[in-house]
Design a protein around this motif. Structure first.
Motif, PDB file in Angstrom:
ATOM      1  N   ARG A 197       0.837  -1.198   0.000  1.00 34.20           N
ATOM      2  CA  ARG A 197       0.000   0.000   0.000  1.00 34.20           C
ATOM      3  C   ARG A 197       0.874   1.250   0.000  1.00 34.20           C
ATOM      4  O   ARG A 197       0.615   2.209  -0.729  1.00 34.20           O
ATOM      5  CB  ARG A 197      -0.927  -0.030   1.209  1.00 34.20           C
ATOM      6  CG  ARG A 197      -1.948   1.075   1.235  1.00 34.20           C
ATOM      7  CD  ARG A 197      -2.821   1.011   2.480  1.00 34.20           C
ATOM      8  NE  ARG A 197      -2.097   0.799   3.717  1.00 34.20           N
ATOM      9  CZ  ARG A 197      -1.420   1.741   4.361  1.00 34.20           C
ATOM     10  NH1 ARG A 197      -1.336   2.956   3.869  1.00 34.20           N
ATOM     11  NH2 ARG A 197      -0.795   1.456   5.482  1.00 34.20           N
ATOM     12  N   VAL A 198       1.942   1.211   0.800  1.00 36.26           N
ATOM     13  CA  VAL A 198       2.871   2.356   0.846  1.00 36.26           C
ATOM     14  C   VAL A 198       3.603   2.495  -0.489  1.00 36.26           C
ATOM     15  O   VAL A 198       3.748   3.610  -1.003  1.00 36.26           O
ATOM     16  CB  VAL A 198       3.878   2.180   2.018  1.00 36.26           C
ATOM     17  CG1 VAL A 198       5.016   3.173   1.905  1.00 36.26           C
ATOM     18  CG2 VAL A 198       3.163   2.312   3.349  1.00 36.26           C
ATOM     19  N   ALA A 199       4.038   1.379  -1.068  1.00 36.65           N
ATOM     20  CA  ALA A 199       4.733   1.420  -2.356  1.00 36.65           C
ATOM     21  C   ALA A 199       3.850   2.002  -3.456  1.00 36.65           C
ATOM     22  O   ALA A 199       4.318   2.741  -4.316  1.00 36.65           O
ATOM     23  CB  ALA A 199       5.211   0.029  -2.750  1.00 36.65           C
ATOM     24  N   PHE A 200       2.561   1.680  -3.414  1.00 33.93           N
ATOM     25  CA  PHE A 200       1.613   2.162  -4.417  1.00 33.93           C
ATOM     26  C   PHE A 200       0.981   3.494  -4.015  1.00 33.93           C
ATOM     27  O   PHE A 200       0.130   4.014  -4.725  1.00 33.93           O
ATOM     28  CB  PHE A 200       0.522   1.120  -4.670  1.00 33.93           C
ATOM     29  CG  PHE A 200       0.904   0.080  -5.658  1.00 33.93           C
ATOM     30  CD1 PHE A 200       0.481   0.161  -6.961  1.00 33.93           C
ATOM     31  CD2 PHE A 200       1.712  -0.975  -5.287  1.00 33.93           C
ATOM     32  CE1 PHE A 200       0.836  -0.808  -7.885  1.00 33.93           C
ATOM     33  CE2 PHE A 200       2.079  -1.940  -6.204  1.00 33.93           C
ATOM     34  CZ  PHE A 200       1.650  -1.853  -7.506  1.00 33.93           C
ATOM     35  N   LYS A 201       1.336   3.983  -2.820  1.00 35.68           N
ATOM     36  CA  LYS A 201       0.797   5.256  -2.303  1.00 35.68           C
ATOM     37  C   LYS A 201      -0.719   5.230  -2.229  1.00 35.68           C
ATOM     38  O   LYS A 201      -1.413   6.150  -2.640  1.00 35.68           O
ATOM     39  CB  LYS A 201       1.295   6.417  -3.140  1.00 35.68           C
ATOM     40  CG  LYS A 201       2.795   6.553  -3.088  1.00 35.68           C
ATOM     41  CD  LYS A 201       3.297   7.679  -3.927  1.00 35.68           C
ATOM     42  CE  LYS A 201       4.799   7.714  -3.744  1.00 35.68           C
ATOM     43  NZ  LYS A 201       5.507   8.170  -4.873  1.00 35.68           N
ATOM     44  N   ARG A 202      -1.241   4.130  -1.647  1.00 39.41           N
ATOM     45  CA  ARG A 202      -2.680   3.961  -1.448  1.00 39.41           C
ATOM     46  C   ARG A 202      -2.995   4.166   0.014  1.00 39.41           C
ATOM     47  O   ARG A 202      -2.231   3.791   0.890  1.00 39.41           O
ATOM     48  CB  ARG A 202      -3.125   2.551  -1.850  1.00 39.41           C
ATOM     49  CG  ARG A 202      -2.934   2.217  -3.287  1.00 39.41           C
ATOM     50  CD  ARG A 202      -4.045   2.797  -4.085  1.00 39.41           C
ATOM     51  NE  ARG A 202      -3.852   2.533  -5.502  1.00 39.41           N
ATOM     52  CZ  ARG A 202      -4.832   2.311  -6.316  1.00 39.41           C
ATOM     53  NH1 ARG A 202      -6.064   2.296  -5.903  1.00 39.41           N
ATOM     54  NH2 ARG A 202      -4.588   2.122  -7.596  1.00 39.41           N
ATOM     55  N   ARG A 203      -4.152   4.697   0.310  1.00 39.01           N
ATOM     56  CA  ARG A 203      -4.553   4.909   1.702  1.00 39.01           C
ATOM     57  C   ARG A 203      -5.254   3.696   2.276  1.00 39.01           C
ATOM     58  O   ARG A 203      -5.128   3.399   3.434  1.00 39.01           O
ATOM     59  CB  ARG A 203      -5.470   6.113   1.792  1.00 39.01           C
ATOM     60  CG  ARG A 203      -4.717   7.384   1.518  1.00 39.01           C
ATOM     61  CD  ARG A 203      -5.557   8.568   1.831  1.00 39.01           C
ATOM     62  NE  ARG A 203      -4.762   9.752   1.586  1.00 39.01           N
ATOM     63  CZ  ARG A 203      -5.258  10.926   1.410  1.00 39.01           C
ATOM     64  NH1 ARG A 203      -6.571  11.098   1.465  1.00 39.01           N
ATOM     65  NH2 ARG A 203      -4.497  11.952   1.203  1.00 39.01           N
TER      66      ARG A 203
END
Length: 175
Positions: free
Chosen positions: A166-172
């Motif tokens: 999620r952090v790698a894809f910048k998703r919340r």
């Protein structure tokens, strides 16, 4: 020059004679050559470059998704035969690839995980590379594959891996 032509003619004659006397073996040899030529670009894509990690050579999002899925399965323990078969079937159905492509991606994915020194380090690194390769478009496809593999029961390490992705894809959130 006539000597070179004579040598090439002799070689061509020997090949023709061999193929005429052994047609089945000649066909299998031709298929092997075709397969080798078809797979050569993939092998060349993963040649070690100076100061470059093999993950940086990934240019197909399907390979990255496969490697992430394999490392996702290996976070707690080694995957069972049933989990490997499930991964194989999911790769074929969700990534729309052939039997041979799925097998090749699984081998390549496993190698990439070992190059990352294990599953824990592989997930964030592969996630960042996948984001670069397709600009985050594979998030839904990857998430769907991982949830099908987890079968609704995530281990603590898999929860951390999903957070890393999620952090790698910048998703919340997960959706």
């Amino acid at each position: 020059m006539p000597i070179i032509i004579a040598i090439l003619t002799a070689i061509a004659g020997a090949i023709w004679w061999w193929a005429r006397n052994n047609p089945r073996e000649a066909i299998h040899t031709a298929q092997d050559v075709a397969t080798t030529l078809k797979n050569a670009p993939r092998r060349l894509a993963f040649r070690r470059q100076t100061n470059a990690h093999p993950v940086e050579g990934i240019d197909d999002p399907r390979i990255a998704i496969c490697a992430i899925a394999q490392s996702f399965l290996e976070l707690e323990t080694l995957p069972t035969i049933e989990q490997r078969k499930q991964l194989h079937m999911l790769l074929r159905s969700q990534l729309r690839c052939t039997e041979e492509e799925a097998e090749e991606m699984e081998v390549l994915g496993r190698w990439l995980v070992t190059q990352c020194n294990g599953a824990r380090e592989a997930v964030p690194r592969l996630g960042r590379r996948l984001k670069k390769v397709d600009d985050g478009k594979a998030w839904d496809q990857m998430q769907e594959l991982l949830m099908a593999l987890a079968d609704g029961d995530l281990s603590p390490a898999q929860v951390v891996a999903i957070d890393d992705l999620r952090v790698a894809f910048k998703r919340r959130s997960l959706s």
